[in-house]
Design a protein around this motif. Structure first.
Motif, PDB file in Angstrom:
ATOM      1  N   UNK A  58       7.589  -7.640  -1.004  1.00 16.30           N
ATOM      2  CA  UNK A  58       6.398  -6.853   0.240  1.00 16.30           C
ATOM      3  C   UNK A  58       6.204  -5.672   0.243  1.00 16.30           C
ATOM      4  N   UNK A  59       6.157  -4.962  -0.476  1.00  7.24           N
ATOM      5  CA  UNK A  59       6.314  -3.605  -1.299  1.00  7.24           C
ATOM      6  C   UNK A  59       5.289  -3.629  -2.305  1.00  7.24           C
ATOM      7  N   UNK A  60       5.367  -4.633  -3.301  1.00  7.13           N
ATOM      8  CA  UNK A  60       3.700  -4.731  -4.016  1.00  7.13           C
ATOM      9  C   UNK A  60       2.476  -6.053  -3.465  1.00  7.13           C
ATOM     10  N   UNK A  61       2.809  -6.187  -2.295  1.00  4.32           N
ATOM     11  CA  UNK A  61       1.848  -6.771  -0.796  1.00  4.32           C
ATOM     12  C   UNK A  61       1.373  -5.897  -0.425  1.00  4.32           C
TER      13      UNK A  61
ATOM     14  N   UNK B  31       6.010  -8.859   9.192  1.00  7.32           N
ATOM     15  CA  UNK B  31       5.814  -9.006   8.224  1.00  7.32           C
ATOM     16  C   UNK B  31       5.364  -9.580   7.076  1.00  7.32           C
ATOM     17  N   UNK B  32       5.064 -10.713   8.377  1.00 14.64           N
ATOM     18  CA  UNK B  32       5.140 -12.193   7.297  1.00 14.64           C
ATOM     19  C   UNK B  32       3.066 -12.400   6.285  1.00 14.64           C
ATOM     20  N   UNK B  33       2.786 -11.160   6.992  1.00 18.41           N
ATOM     21  CA  UNK B  33       1.934 -11.615   6.632  1.00 18.41           C
ATOM     22  C   UNK B  33       2.124 -10.788   4.653  1.00 18.41           C
ATOM     23  N   UNK B  34       2.323 -10.349   4.911  1.00 14.39           N
ATOM     24  CA  UNK B  34       3.226  -9.595   3.692  1.00 14.39           C
ATOM     25  C   UNK B  34       3.965 -10.093   2.357  1.00 14.39           C
TER      26      UNK B  34
ATOM     27  N   UNK C 100      18.506   1.702   4.722  1.00 17.89           N
ATOM     28  CA  UNK C 100      17.178   1.729   4.597  1.00 17.89           C
ATOM     29  C   UNK C 100      17.390   1.544   2.882  1.00 17.89           C
ATOM     30  N   UNK C 101      16.279   1.309   2.707  1.00 16.29           N
ATOM     31  CA  UNK C 101      16.111   1.612   0.861  1.00 16.29           C
ATOM     32  C   UNK C 101      15.166   2.568   0.269  1.00 16.29           C
TER      33      UNK C 101
ATOM     34  N   UNK D 214      14.353  -2.210   5.566  1.00 16.46           N
ATOM     35  CA  UNK D 214      14.486  -3.546   4.011  1.00 16.46           C
ATOM     36  C   UNK D 214      13.298  -4.281   4.109  1.00 16.46           C
ATOM     37  N   UNK D 215      13.437  -4.620   3.217  1.00 17.21           N
ATOM     38  CA  UNK D 215      11.987  -5.462   2.510  1.00 17.21           C
ATOM     39  C   UNK D 215      11.889  -6.727   2.548  1.00 17.21           C
TER      40      UNK D 215
END
Length: 276
Positions: A194-197, A150-153, A104-105, A189-190
């Protein structure tokens, strides 16, 4: 384990402008006298330009062993610019892989929520002059927890080779620290940005411009355009890769290997690196 600030470019190898991987490889090749192909330096996470990393992890290989890692550690840090530091060097088992062994991250995103920005935080936190509601942000963040597509992000990236959009998020906390809000997300994972979105959407929800339950709707769309109607990516400078987690058995040094180096006082190496 590495730490670097956002003045440097991203991790992925690139010579012009030099990336984190490129700069570290120059130092390692200088100290070990090995070519970069021999070192095979691999990073755990390909952070994009402007994002901090306190807990980046990378591995490399050498055809020889060291009696002590402290001299290697000191020499490498002596060659690196002040914006980049190797915090720890550890021997590892052959099965360990910085990227593929990841469990994990953890990322943190800092938001300074006050009319006047703290100048000592301006490089490390996004400034929101709009009053945010942490409670609705917490409620909304819970919709991200679990296994989702998470395709939208995710933004498209030429570095991705058919990435799996399904990721699992174990926790997504909103922590209040005075005027600072720290968004802490832990996941398997990301995807690219993704995180910024996710943070960008939480900012809109925190301003009470959108309801918390809009997140399941956007997730279900599996289309980046569904998010783009409401929010753009949050700026990179508020984001920091804090740690990468592995199976503890893989992190145990092999028998007879030198002790882990956490750094020591050292003299600057005589070997010079060409920085551009």
């Amino acid at each position: 384990m590495l730490a670097r600030n956002p003045k440097c470019s991203c991790w992925q190898y690139q010579e012009s402008p030099p990336t984190i991987q490129c700069i570290i490889e120059r130092a390692l090749t200088c100290v070990t006298k090995l070519e970069r192909k021999e070192l095979s330096l691999v990073g755990a996470s390909r952070t994009d330009s402007g994002v901090h990393a306190w807990g980046q992890v990378a591995h490399f290989v050498t055809p020889f062993t060291y009696d002590s890692l402290e001299s290697l550690h000191a020499a490498v840090n002596g060659l690196l610019p002040r914006e980049i530091r190797v915090r720890e060097i550890s021997p590892t088992c052959p099965e360990f892989h910085a990227r593929f062994s990841t469990k994990s991250k953890i990322y943190h995103y800092k938001i300074y929520n006050h009319a006047i920005m703290d100048p000592f935080q301006c490089q490390y936190a996004y400034h929101s002059v709009y009053k945010l509601n942490p409670e609705v942000m917490r409620e909304a963040a819970l919709h991200f927890v679990g296994k989702h597509d998470f395709s939208s992000f995710a933004n498209a990236s030429h570095n991705d080779r058919s990435p799996n959009p399904v990721k699992e998020i174990f926790r997504f906390d909103v922590v209040e620290m005075g005027h600072m809000l720290q968004l802490e997300v832990d996941g398997t994972g990301f995807l690219f940005r993704q995180v910024r979105n996710m943070v960008a959407l939480l900012l809109q929800i925190g301003r009470e411009a959108l309801p918390p339950d809009i997140i399941p709707e956007i997730l279900a769309a599996r289309d980046r355009r569904a998010l783009a109607r409401y929010a753009l990516s949050a700026p990179p400078h508020g984001l920091c890769l804090m740690s990468i987690n592995y199976d503890t058995e893989l992190l145990k040094p092999p028998a007879g290997s030198p002790a882990i180096s956490f750094g020591r006082i050292h003299t600057v190496s005589k070997c010079k690196l060409p920085f551009y």
